[in-house]
Design an enzyme around this catalytic site. Structure first.
Site, mmCIF file in Angstrom:
data_model
loop_
_atom_site.group_PDB
_atom_site.id
_atom_site.type_symbol
_atom_site.label_atom_id
_atom_site.label_comp_id
_atom_site.label_asym_id
_atom_site.label_seq_id
_atom_site.Cartn_x
_atom_site.Cartn_y
_atom_site.Cartn_z
ATOM 1 C CG ASP A 214 0.661 28.120 -48.371
ATOM 2 O OD1 ASP A 214 0.390 27.558 -47.290
ATOM 3 O OD2 ASP A 214 1.249 29.222 -48.430
ATOM 4 C CB SER A 238 2.557 28.696 -43.758
ATOM 5 O OG SER A 238 1.339 28.934 -44.420
ATOM 6 C CD GLN A 288 0.150 25.594 -44.080
ATOM 7 O OE1 GLN A 288 -0.822 26.233 -43.705
ATOM 8 N NE2 GLN A 288 0.721 25.790 -45.260
#
Length: 296
Positions: A214, A238, A288
């Protein structure tokens, strides 16, 4: 005070703190608790929630099955003031595969939902994309060293955050300009690894990779626009996160994270990542979508 040495926390201690953070505690049947980040303030890092949720799925599944993919949606920002509870649902247990659903909650409100699949290892057909041709980690400087060089440009209130010692070291192939961002192609790459070795718990190595996956990813979709959160009123978060684990690896050995962004629009940006071991094996893939909203 020297911003890099010698007053920083020892690398072994930094890594031990991260391992403890991701070592979820079982408090009841299929109910786990994730620790708070020591000294954490404000919003919980999304990679922490993903990694702790993955650990919950792994803890609820018997060996020899190992996690090979996860898909997660962020619903609410986590708060560093409170621990996170994780409830797991055992949707499927087959001979080869198992599926787990995990809901992460704080104060009765879900903040993340995650589905993970685990498989008994077996052999099969194999191919992979080649690793990008980039300089090795020994030829590059760390992100922290690069930031320390611009200490006079960093606002004082942000210096502790940007220059603090971290358990995972990143060495970017192409350093970003934090204060004078220029428009560039939506591609970037960086080497990363833990700053000290850990044991041979493969589940913990997978959790640490999930945590690191991430990092740097969402910023890829901002590169063509010459914006970032330090120079513009840019709101980022996110929205979802997917990770596929292909091959065995160690998080305390160098891994190359190559990311690209094929699309952005409607205040959202889509990002992809490939993670390679130093020997050229593709060990994981990431995708993502994130919020990238410019505020007036």
């Amino acid at each position: 005070m020297d911003l890099l040495t010698p007053h920083d926390t020892a690398p072994e201690a930094l890594v031990a703190i991260l391992v403890d953070l991701l070592d979820v505690e079982e408090i009841d049947t299929d109910l786990f608790r994730g620790s708070r980040q020591p000294g954490g303030v404000g919003r919980v890092f999304g990679g922490q929630v993903i990694a702790q949720a993955l650990q919950t799925a792994q803890r609820s599944t018997e060996e020899p099955k190992v996690a090979h993919s996860l898909h997660a949606y962020f619903m609410r920002p986590g708060d560093e003031e409170h621990p996170i509870t994780y409830r797991v649902v055992r949707d499927f247990d087959g001979r080869s595969f198992a599926t787990r659903r995990v809901i992460a909650s704080q104060r009765g409100q879900p903040i993340l939902s995650l589905t993970a699949s685990l498989q008994t290892p077996e052999d099969g057909l194999h191919h992979q994309d080649g690793m990008p041709d980039v300089p090795g980690p020994d030829e590059l400087r760390s992100e922290r060293e690069l930031r320390a060089e611009m200490i006079n440009e960093i606002p004082e209130k942000w210096r502790p955050h940007m220059l603090r010692p971290r358990p995972i070291e990143f060495r970017p192939v192409h350093a970003r300009s934090w204060f004078r961002p220029e428009k560039r192609e939506p591609h970037q790459a960086a080497w990363f690894r833990l700053v000290a070795p850990i044991g041979n718990d493969a589940a913990m190595h997978r959790a640490i990779l999930a945590y690191a996956s991430d990092m740097t990813l969402l910023g890829t979709c901002t590169l063509p626009h010459g914006v970032n959160w330090m120079t513009h009123k840019l709101q980022t978060a996110s929205l979802d996160h997917a990770l596929w684990l292909h091959e065995p690896f160690r998080a305390d050995e160098w891994l190359l994270y190559a990311t690209d962004s094929p699309w952005a629009g409607h205040a959202r940006g889509f990002n992809r990542g490939r993670i390679y071991a130093q020997d050229g094996r593709l060990v994981a893939s990431v995708a993502q979508e994130g919020l990238i909203r410019l505020r007036d």
